[in-house]
Design a protein around this motif. Structure first.
Motif, PDB file in Angstrom:
ATOM      1  N   PHE A 161      44.868   6.229 -62.393  1.00  0.00           N
ATOM      2  CA  PHE A 161      43.643   7.017 -62.211  1.00  0.00           C
ATOM      3  C   PHE A 161      42.947   6.739 -60.878  1.00  0.00           C
ATOM      4  N   ASP A 162      43.292   5.626 -60.233  1.00  0.00           N
ATOM      5  CA  ASP A 162      42.672   5.319 -58.944  1.00  0.00           C
ATOM      6  C   ASP A 162      42.896   6.429 -57.921  1.00  0.00           C
ATOM      7  N   GLY A 163      44.043   7.094 -58.027  1.00  0.00           N
ATOM      8  CA  GLY A 163      44.363   8.141 -57.061  1.00  0.00           C
ATOM      9  C   GLY A 163      43.951   9.536 -57.500  1.00  0.00           C
ATOM     10  N   VAL A 164      43.189   9.620 -58.603  1.00  0.00           N
ATOM     11  CA  VAL A 164      42.780  10.936 -59.119  1.00  0.00           C
ATOM     12  C   VAL A 164      41.292  11.138 -58.826  1.00  0.00           C
ATOM     13  N   SER A 165      40.953  12.196 -58.114  1.00  0.00           N
ATOM     14  CA  SER A 165      39.566  12.454 -57.729  1.00  0.00           C
ATOM     15  C   SER A 165      38.743  12.930 -58.922  1.00  0.00           C
ATOM     16  N   VAL A 166      37.421  12.866 -58.768  1.00  0.00           N
ATOM     17  CA  VAL A 166      36.505  13.313 -59.812  1.00  0.00           C
ATOM     18  C   VAL A 166      36.660  14.812 -60.049  1.00  0.00           C
ATOM     19  N   HIS A 167      36.950  15.549 -58.997  1.00  0.00           N
ATOM     20  CA  HIS A 167      37.102  16.999 -59.126  1.00  0.00           C
ATOM     21  C   HIS A 167      38.324  17.361 -59.979  1.00  0.00           C
ATOM     22  N   ARG A 168      39.352  16.542 -59.903  1.00  0.00           N
ATOM     23  CA  ARG A 168      40.564  16.817 -60.682  1.00  0.00           C
ATOM     24  C   ARG A 168      40.437  16.331 -62.121  1.00  0.00           C
ATOM     25  N   ALA A 169      39.673  15.255 -62.322  1.00  0.00           N
ATOM     26  CA  ALA A 169      39.533  14.695 -63.675  1.00  0.00           C
ATOM     27  C   ALA A 169      38.183  13.990 -63.799  1.00  0.00           C
ATOM     28  N   ASP A 170      37.330  14.520 -64.658  1.00  0.00           N
ATOM     29  CA  ASP A 170      36.016  13.929 -64.922  1.00  0.00           C
ATOM     30  C   ASP A 170      36.217  12.644 -65.724  1.00  0.00           C
ATOM     31  N   PRO A 171      35.689  11.508 -65.267  1.00  0.00           N
ATOM     32  CA  PRO A 171      35.886  10.245 -65.996  1.00  0.00           C
ATOM     33  C   PRO A 171      35.319  10.266 -67.411  1.00  0.00           C
ATOM     34  N   ARG A 172      34.382  11.170 -67.684  1.00  0.00           N
ATOM     35  CA  ARG A 172      33.782  11.244 -69.017  1.00  0.00           C
ATOM     36  C   ARG A 172      34.733  11.794 -70.069  1.00  0.00           C
ATOM     37  N   VAL A 173      35.834  12.392 -69.641  1.00  0.00           N
ATOM     38  CA  VAL A 173      36.802  12.927 -70.610  1.00  0.00           C
ATOM     39  C   VAL A 173      38.153  12.213 -70.515  1.00  0.00           C
ATOM     40  N   CYS A 174      38.212  11.151 -69.731  1.00  0.00           N
ATOM     41  CA  CYS A 174      39.477  10.434 -69.517  1.00  0.00           C
ATOM     42  C   CYS A 174      39.500   9.113 -70.283  1.00  0.00           C
ATOM     43  N   PHE A 175      40.689   8.679 -70.637  1.00  0.00           N
ATOM     44  CA  PHE A 175      40.873   7.355 -71.227  1.00  0.00           C
ATOM     45  C   PHE A 175      42.317   6.905 -71.027  1.00  0.00           C
ATOM     46  N   SER A 176      42.515   5.594 -71.110  1.00  0.00           N
ATOM     47  CA  SER A 176      43.836   5.014 -70.890  1.00  0.00           C
ATOM     48  C   SER A 176      44.186   4.066 -72.033  1.00  0.00           C
ATOM     49  N   ILE A 177      45.432   4.145 -72.474  1.00  0.00           N
ATOM     50  CA  ILE A 177      45.950   3.240 -73.493  1.00  0.00           C
ATOM     51  C   ILE A 177      46.874   2.259 -72.779  1.00  0.00           C
ATOM     52  N   VAL A 178      46.511   0.984 -72.811  1.00  0.00           N
ATOM     53  CA  VAL A 178      47.194  -0.030 -72.007  1.00  0.00           C
ATOM     54  C   VAL A 178      48.093  -0.892 -72.881  1.00  0.00           C
ATOM     55  N   THR A 179      49.346  -1.054 -72.464  1.00  0.00           N
ATOM     56  CA  THR A 179      50.289  -1.963 -73.111  1.00  0.00           C
ATOM     57  C   THR A 179      50.815  -2.933 -72.047  1.00  0.00           C
ATOM     58  N   PRO A 180      51.510  -3.992 -72.454  1.00  0.00           N
ATOM     59  CA  PRO A 180      52.061  -4.914 -71.449  1.00  0.00           C
ATOM     60  C   PRO A 180      53.070  -4.248 -70.517  1.00  0.00           C
ATOM     61  N   LEU A 181      53.667  -3.130 -70.938  1.00  0.00           N
ATOM     62  CA  LEU A 181      54.721  -2.490 -70.151  1.00  0.00           C
ATOM     63  C   LEU A 181      54.233  -1.305 -69.324  1.00  0.00           C
ATOM     64  N   ARG A 182      53.134  -0.654 -69.736  1.00  0.00           N
ATOM     65  CA  ARG A 182      52.730   0.564 -69.057  1.00  0.00           C
ATOM     66  C   ARG A 182      51.316   0.960 -69.480  1.00  0.00           C
ATOM     67  N   THR A 183      50.809   2.028 -68.865  1.00  0.00           N
ATOM     68  CA  THR A 183      49.566   2.650 -69.314  1.00  0.00           C
ATOM     69  C   THR A 183      49.832   4.123 -69.593  1.00  0.00           C
ATOM     70  N   LEU A 184      49.161   4.651 -70.595  1.00  0.00           N
ATOM     71  CA  LEU A 184      49.214   6.082 -70.880  1.00  0.00           C
ATOM     72  C   LEU A 184      47.837   6.632 -70.514  1.00  0.00           C
ATOM     73  N   ASP A 185      47.788   7.416 -69.449  1.00  0.00           N
ATOM     74  CA  ASP A 185      46.520   7.879 -68.891  1.00  0.00           C
ATOM     75  C   ASP A 185      46.317   9.351 -69.230  1.00  0.00           C
ATOM     76  N   LEU A 186      45.297   9.615 -70.028  1.00  0.00           N
ATOM     77  CA  LEU A 186      45.105  10.950 -70.595  1.00  0.00           C
ATOM     78  C   LEU A 186      43.744  11.537 -70.239  1.00  0.00           C
ATOM     79  N   GLN A 187      43.732  12.862 -70.150  1.00  0.00           N
ATOM     80  CA  GLN A 187      42.505  13.610 -69.894  1.00  0.00           C
ATOM     81  C   GLN A 187      42.292  14.575 -71.051  1.00  0.00           C
TER      82      GLN A 187
END
Length: 213
Positions: free
Chosen positions: A123-149
């Motif tokens: 998400f660091d490389g995703v601008s506010v215009h492309r994805a509002d942080p208020r509707v985003c969340f991430s599911i973090v595991t030891p192997l990866r992250t699932l980043d959803l909007q």
């Protein structure tokens, strides 16, 4: 009151009668004030009980909604390390904790954190215009992250809260006490069906393994 008191000669019968009436009046005022405060407190308690019941009803409805929607699947915009974001259907098996999209999956028991907003490297490389942080969340595991909007703030909150509650329930179910099992047959059934546990290794990252006896 003070002017009336000064109208009587101190020590006279009229003055004594006046003081007695004054004491009765002041006691009545105090009782009335305490009664009013008690009524207000009772109203506050009733309102608090109503709000508590409404909150409990909201939580119960959110649980039911999440379990149904998660089982059927919900469309999210998935952000990845490379390429453009894609619309993906995310599903959850609420009995086993398996979460999957396309041909990829992991178990909620292996999730280390569920983050609201945009707080991962993806998400660091995703601008506010492309994805509002208020509707985003991430599911973090030891192997990866699932980043959803999600499509809305409420939708995101339903999933974050729902996944968190489900994960806690699954982890509690995993750490069962064999002393509390109803019978030996129940224990044998669990051993035969297996349990999804996290396997740790000194040479590799932790992974989920189905353990059967």
């Amino acid at each position: 009151m003070e002017q009336l008191e000064n109208a009587f000669e101190p020590g006279s019968i009229c003055h004594q009668e006046y003081l007695a009436i004054k004491n009765i009046y002041e006691s009545w005022q105090l009782d009335n004030r305490l009664f009013t405060i008690s009524e207000e407190s009772a109203d506050d308690i009733k309102m608090e009980e109503i709000l508590t019941k409404q909150e409990q009803a909201r939580v119960q409805k959110a649980k039911k909604d999440f379990f149904v929607i998660a089982s059927l699947g919900q469309n999210f915009i998935k952000h990845g390390r490379a390429g453009k974001p894609h619309l993906k259907t995310v599903r959850v098996d609420t009995k086993t904790g398996k979460l999957w999209w396309d041909d990829q999956s992991f178990y909620l028991q292996d999730v280390t954190e569920i983050k609201r907003g945009k707080h991962t490297k993806v998400f660091d490389g995703v601008s506010v215009h492309r994805a509002d942080p208020r509707v985003c969340f991430s599911i973090v595991t030891p192997l990866r992250t699932l980043d959803l909007q999600a499509s809305s703030f409420n939708e995101r909150e339903m999933w974050v809260e729902g996944l968190t509650r489900l994960q806690m329930k699954l982890l509690d179910d995993t750490h069962f006490d064999h002393k509390n099992l109803d019978s030996q047959d129940q224990f044998l059934t669990i051993c035969q069906q297996g349990r999804n546990l996290t396997k740790w290794s000194s040479k590799a990252l932790p992974s989920t393994k189905l353990i059967m006896v």
